[in-house]
Design a protein around this motif. Sequence first.
Motif, PDB file in Angstrom:
ATOM      1  N   GLN A 130      57.228 -10.540 -68.588  1.00 15.73           N
ATOM      2  CA  GLN A 130      58.563  -9.955 -68.459  1.00 15.73           C
ATOM      3  C   GLN A 130      58.534  -8.664 -67.645  1.00 15.73           C
ATOM      4  O   GLN A 130      59.418  -8.421 -66.814  1.00 15.73           O
ATOM      5  N   LEU A 131      57.528  -7.837 -67.881  1.00 13.75           N
ATOM      6  CA  LEU A 131      57.394  -6.606 -67.112  1.00 13.75           C
ATOM      7  C   LEU A 131      57.252  -6.908 -65.623  1.00 13.75           C
ATOM      8  O   LEU A 131      57.919  -6.309 -64.778  1.00 13.75           O
ATOM      9  N   LEU A 132      56.366  -7.870 -65.299  1.00 10.48           N
ATOM     10  CA  LEU A 132      56.113  -8.190 -63.894  1.00 10.48           C
ATOM     11  C   LEU A 132      57.299  -8.916 -63.263  1.00 10.48           C
ATOM     12  O   LEU A 132      57.522  -8.812 -62.050  1.00 10.48           O
ATOM     13  N   SER A 133      58.068  -9.634 -64.086  1.00  7.13           N
ATOM     14  CA  SER A 133      59.260 -10.299 -63.573  1.00  7.13           C
ATOM     15  C   SER A 133      60.285  -9.278 -63.101  1.00  7.13           C
ATOM     16  O   SER A 133      60.943  -9.448 -62.070  1.00  7.13           O
ATOM     17  N   ARG A 134      60.411  -8.190 -63.860  1.00  2.54           N
ATOM     18  CA  ARG A 134      61.379  -7.154 -63.525  1.00  2.54           C
ATOM     19  C   ARG A 134      60.816  -6.124 -62.536  1.00  2.54           C
ATOM     20  O   ARG A 134      61.544  -5.609 -61.686  1.00  2.54           O
ATOM     21  N   ARG A 135      59.509  -5.818 -62.680  1.00  3.80           N
ATOM     22  CA  ARG A 135      58.869  -4.792 -61.865  1.00  3.80           C
ATOM     23  C   ARG A 135      57.475  -5.255 -61.430  1.00  3.80           C
ATOM     24  O   ARG A 135      56.465  -4.860 -62.018  1.00  3.80           O
ATOM     25  N   PRO A 136      57.399  -6.113 -60.395  1.00  2.33           N
ATOM     26  CA  PRO A 136      56.097  -6.643 -59.972  1.00  2.33           C
ATOM     27  C   PRO A 136      55.127  -5.574 -59.476  1.00  2.33           C
ATOM     28  O   PRO A 136      53.925  -5.839 -59.352  1.00  2.33           O
ATOM     29  N   ASP A 137      55.612  -4.365 -59.228  1.00  2.00           N
ATOM     30  CA  ASP A 137      54.733  -3.288 -58.770  1.00  2.00           C
ATOM     31  C   ASP A 137      53.952  -2.632 -59.900  1.00  2.00           C
ATOM     32  O   ASP A 137      52.998  -1.880 -59.650  1.00  2.00           O
ATOM     33  N   LEU A 138      54.328  -2.889 -61.151  1.00  2.00           N
ATOM     34  CA  LEU A 138      53.667  -2.223 -62.276  1.00  2.00           C
ATOM     35  C   LEU A 138      52.244  -2.743 -62.460  1.00  2.00           C
ATOM     36  O   LEU A 138      51.935  -3.897 -62.146  1.00  2.00           O
ATOM     37  N   TRP A 187      65.997  -9.813 -72.056  1.00  2.00           N
ATOM     38  CA  TRP A 187      64.600  -9.632 -72.459  1.00  2.00           C
ATOM     39  C   TRP A 187      64.415 -10.286 -73.837  1.00  2.00           C
ATOM     40  O   TRP A 187      64.273  -9.615 -74.850  1.00  2.00           O
ATOM     41  N   PRO A 188      64.449 -11.634 -73.907  1.00  3.88           N
ATOM     42  CA  PRO A 188      64.270 -12.300 -75.204  1.00  3.88           C
ATOM     43  C   PRO A 188      62.876 -12.028 -75.762  1.00  3.88           C
ATOM     44  O   PRO A 188      61.908 -11.931 -75.002  1.00  3.88           O
ATOM     45  N   THR A 189      62.786 -11.886 -77.057  1.00  2.01           N
ATOM     46  CA  THR A 189      61.515 -11.502 -77.668  1.00  2.01           C
ATOM     47  C   THR A 189      60.871 -12.679 -78.399  1.00  2.01           C
ATOM     48  O   THR A 189      61.324 -13.820 -78.316  1.00  2.01           O
ATOM     49  N   ALA A 190      59.776 -12.392 -79.095  1.00  5.41           N
ATOM     50  CA  ALA A 190      59.039 -13.440 -79.788  1.00  5.41           C
ATOM     51  C   ALA A 190      59.911 -14.051 -80.889  1.00  5.41           C
ATOM     52  O   ALA A 190      60.630 -13.329 -81.587  1.00  5.41           O
ATOM     53  N   PRO A 191      59.872 -15.369 -81.053  1.00  5.31           N
ATOM     54  CA  PRO A 191      60.627 -15.994 -82.142  1.00  5.31           C
ATOM     55  C   PRO A 191      60.299 -15.339 -83.487  1.00  5.31           C
ATOM     56  O   PRO A 191      59.141 -15.187 -83.855  1.00  5.31           O
ATOM     57  N   VAL A 255      61.080 -19.302 -70.462  1.00  2.00           N
ATOM     58  CA  VAL A 255      59.654 -19.523 -70.245  1.00  2.00           C
ATOM     59  C   VAL A 255      59.283 -18.904 -68.905  1.00  2.00           C
ATOM     60  O   VAL A 255      59.945 -19.155 -67.891  1.00  2.00           O
ATOM     61  N   TYR A 256      58.226 -18.088 -68.901  1.00  2.08           N
ATOM     62  CA  TYR A 256      57.788 -17.389 -67.699  1.00  2.08           C
ATOM     63  C   TYR A 256      56.439 -17.921 -67.225  1.00  2.08           C
ATOM     64  O   TYR A 256      55.611 -18.351 -68.032  1.00  2.08           O
ATOM     65  N   SER A 257      56.193 -17.827 -65.924  1.00  2.00           N
ATOM     66  CA  SER A 257      54.823 -17.976 -65.448  1.00  2.00           C
ATOM     67  C   SER A 257      54.065 -16.724 -65.880  1.00  2.00           C
ATOM     68  O   SER A 257      54.665 -15.667 -66.124  1.00  2.00           O
ATOM     69  N   LEU A 258      52.743 -16.818 -65.993  1.00  4.41           N
ATOM     70  CA  LEU A 258      51.965 -15.693 -66.497  1.00  4.41           C
ATOM     71  C   LEU A 258      52.109 -14.446 -65.632  1.00  4.41           C
ATOM     72  O   LEU A 258      52.042 -13.317 -66.136  1.00  4.41           O
ATOM     73  N   ASP A 259      52.320 -14.631 -64.335  1.00  6.75           N
ATOM     74  CA  ASP A 259      52.464 -13.463 -63.463  1.00  6.75           C
ATOM     75  C   ASP A 259      53.910 -12.998 -63.316  1.00  6.75           C
ATOM     76  O   ASP A 259      54.200 -12.066 -62.568  1.00  6.75           O
ATOM     77  N   GLY A 260      54.822 -13.642 -64.047  1.00  2.00           N
ATOM     78  CA  GLY A 260      56.214 -13.225 -64.039  1.00  2.00           C
ATOM     79  C   GLY A 260      56.999 -13.596 -62.794  1.00  2.00           C
ATOM     80  O   GLY A 260      58.166 -13.235 -62.667  1.00  2.00           O
TER      81      GLY A 260
END
Length: 303
Positions: A130-138, A187-191, A255-260
Amino acid sequence: MTLRIGTRASALAMAQTGQIADRLTRGSGEPVEIVKITTAGDRSTASLASLGGTGVFAAALREALLAGECDIVVHSLKDLPTSPLPGLVVAATPKRADARDALCARDGFTLETLPVGARVGTGSPRRRAQLLSRRPDLETLDIRGNVDTRLGRVSTGDLDAVVLAAAGLDRLGRLDAATQLLELSEWPTAPGQGSLALEVRAGEEHLVAALDHPATRLIVETERGVLARLEAGCAAPVGVTAMLDGGLLFASARVYSLDGSSLLTSSHALYPADTPAPADELARRIADELLAAGAAELAPLGG
């Protein structure tokens, strides 16, 4: 009769178990004893994903319950595997706390204002994606440790921020460390995040039945149903959020890819009175749609 409540010995686990113990004592007038149990997740410093994720904190608690070393165990529901264990029953899910994630950053930064290349710590593949999806520079770093340890890495300057569960911060009286609460719509969280599960031996549901919150149970069973149908564990970057609004049960999963870099979303709603098993039906619709769209190819599901 003294009720023995099994729990992990971490500050957060003790805080939330203490709240349950107080409620049980007020309700029954019976004395309560807290039994501290060390789990595999507490003994290891390896990443949660490498340890197998879901269940790493729950197994020892469940073994103690089956062995008669305690009468009730208190789980953070997001740490509990979706598959039931023979002989045990989740007899109560108390009213849910805040299900959101919280960004805890230096200098009051938010996710949008963190400097380019900021170092953000999390032990969760979902949060990392989720972080990388929103901010790939982080720069995301895998971290372990209790809440104070993680916050300490920000205050010392080792990290620019960490992402933690808002409910856990609140239970520890540390919600003031949050610089941004991340809204569930984006930003949905863990079930089950923010919820507790009170597990007992089958036939002893009466010990905690008074603490069950039916609306919370319906919501978290929907969220966990999606996870179960996707065959996704803690190592899978999957976020699910459900809610009851105006009598309508609504759920959305992502569902996200691991790299967001990629994601899939499915959202559905129904009226619980319209079907005999609303949580199962809603979870099935969402999971089927995600799988048909290629979720199993996008993320590491099936474990």
